[in-house]
Design a protein around this motif. Structure first.
Motif, PDB file in Angstrom:
ATOM      1  N   VAL A 101       1.625  -6.357 -15.594  1.00 41.04           N
ATOM      2  CA  VAL A 101       0.941  -6.208 -14.308  1.00 41.04           C
ATOM      3  C   VAL A 101       1.699  -6.955 -13.217  1.00 41.04           C
ATOM      4  O   VAL A 101       2.005  -6.394 -12.154  1.00 41.04           O
ATOM      5  N   PHE A 127       5.201  -5.239 -12.385  1.00 40.32           N
ATOM      6  CA  PHE A 127       5.183  -4.036 -11.559  1.00 40.32           C
ATOM      7  C   PHE A 127       5.001  -4.389 -10.090  1.00 40.32           C
ATOM      8  O   PHE A 127       5.742  -3.901  -9.223  1.00 40.32           O
ATOM      9  N   ILE A 128       4.026  -5.221  -9.808  1.00 40.19           N
ATOM     10  CA  ILE A 128       3.756  -5.581  -8.411  1.00 40.19           C
ATOM     11  C   ILE A 128       4.958  -6.282  -7.786  1.00 40.19           C
ATOM     12  O   ILE A 128       5.377  -5.950  -6.675  1.00 40.19           O
ATOM     13  N   LYS A 158       7.914  -3.711  -7.317  1.00 38.56           N
ATOM     14  CA  LYS A 158       7.676  -2.733  -6.248  1.00 38.56           C
ATOM     15  C   LYS A 158       7.729  -3.375  -4.869  1.00 38.56           C
ATOM     16  O   LYS A 158       8.375  -2.852  -3.965  1.00 38.56           O
ATOM     17  N   PHE A 207       2.609   5.112  -5.425  1.00 37.73           N
ATOM     18  CA  PHE A 207       2.114   4.136  -6.387  1.00 37.73           C
ATOM     19  C   PHE A 207       1.892   4.750  -7.767  1.00 37.73           C
ATOM     20  O   PHE A 207       2.280   4.177  -8.775  1.00 37.73           O
ATOM     21  N   VAL A 208       1.258   5.919  -7.816  1.00 36.98           N
ATOM     22  CA  VAL A 208       0.925   6.527  -9.108  1.00 36.98           C
ATOM     23  C   VAL A 208       2.194   6.906  -9.873  1.00 36.98           C
ATOM     24  O   VAL A 208       2.339   6.575 -11.053  1.00 36.98           O
ATOM     25  N   GLU A 211       5.283   5.833  -9.541  1.00 33.45           N
ATOM     26  CA  GLU A 211       6.046   4.651  -9.949  1.00 33.45           C
ATOM     27  C   GLU A 211       5.317   3.868 -11.043  1.00 33.45           C
ATOM     28  O   GLU A 211       5.962   3.290 -11.912  1.00 33.45           O
ATOM     29  N   SER A 212       4.006   3.853 -11.014  1.00 35.37           N
ATOM     30  CA  SER A 212       3.240   3.191 -12.072  1.00 35.37           C
ATOM     31  C   SER A 212       3.495   3.853 -13.424  1.00 35.37           C
ATOM     32  O   SER A 212       3.682   3.174 -14.434  1.00 35.37           O
ATOM     33  N   TYR A 264       7.003   3.092 -14.480  1.00 34.96           N
ATOM     34  CA  TYR A 264       7.091   1.693 -14.896  1.00 34.96           C
ATOM     35  C   TYR A 264       6.492   1.505 -16.284  1.00 34.96           C
ATOM     36  O   TYR A 264       7.026   0.759 -17.105  1.00 34.96           O
ATOM     37  N   LEU A 265       5.410   2.195 -16.554  1.00 37.69           N
ATOM     38  CA  LEU A 265       4.791   2.117 -17.872  1.00 37.69           C
ATOM     39  C   LEU A 265       5.747   2.623 -18.955  1.00 37.69           C
ATOM     40  O   LEU A 265       5.902   1.991 -19.996  1.00 37.69           O
ATOM     41  N   THR A 275      14.128  -0.230 -14.362  1.00 42.74           N
ATOM     42  CA  THR A 275      13.418  -0.245 -13.081  1.00 42.74           C
ATOM     43  C   THR A 275      14.352   0.117 -11.934  1.00 42.74           C
ATOM     44  O   THR A 275      13.971   0.844 -11.022  1.00 42.74           O
TER      45      THR A 275
END
Length: 141
Positions: free
Chosen positions: A52, A55-56, A59, A69-70, A72-73, A76-77, A121
């Motif tokens: 968590v 990622f923040i 980004k 956001f979605v 890239e989330s 990232y996952l 990333t």
């Protein structure tokens, strides 16, 4: 600005945010191990929390991405699971060596995770959505 200079700025930001994230993750890992939790379970817990924060920080601070956001989330996952799988394979392999220090095994596995996660990333998660200024922001000079 040269590509090497721009990349070095990303690497500096990644190192700084990674130091913060590592402190949190390893605090959790080693606290759980001290409490008697298996090194593997402790590793999973530490990296889950780091996910968590990572990622923040990636980004907003490291890559200063202006992407969705979605999307890239999700990327990232995927990157996280690939890097974490590599981390876990290395940890598992080192733990099979007789008398290999568990703390050293955690550190080597973390190094593998860190290098692979930066590459993923940088070139997969945020590559298409970096801000036009990206590494060239005045605050970094």
């Amino acid at each position: 600005m040269s590509k090497w200079r721009a990349e070095s700025i990303y690497l500096k930001r990644y190192a700084g945010s990674g130091a913060f994230n590592t402190l949190i993750g390893f605090s959790i890992i080693f606290a759980l191990m001290w409490a008697g939790v298996s090194p593997f379970v402790a590793n999973i817990a530490g990296y889950a929390v780091g996910f968590v924060f990572g990622f923040i920080l990636s980004k907003k601070i490291v890559f200063r991405s202006n992407g969705g956001f979605v999307m890239e989330s999700v990327r990232y996952l995927v990157a996280f699971f690939v890097a974490f799988f590599l981390n876990f394979v290395v940890l598992h392999a080192l733990m099979k060596w007789p008398n290999f220090p568990v703390v050293l095994a955690q550190l080597v596995a973390a190094g593998c995770y860190t290098v692979s996660m930066y590459c993923l990333t940088r070139f997969f998660v945020f590559s298409s959505s970096l801000s036009p200024k990206g590494a060239n922001d005045k605050a970094d000079h």
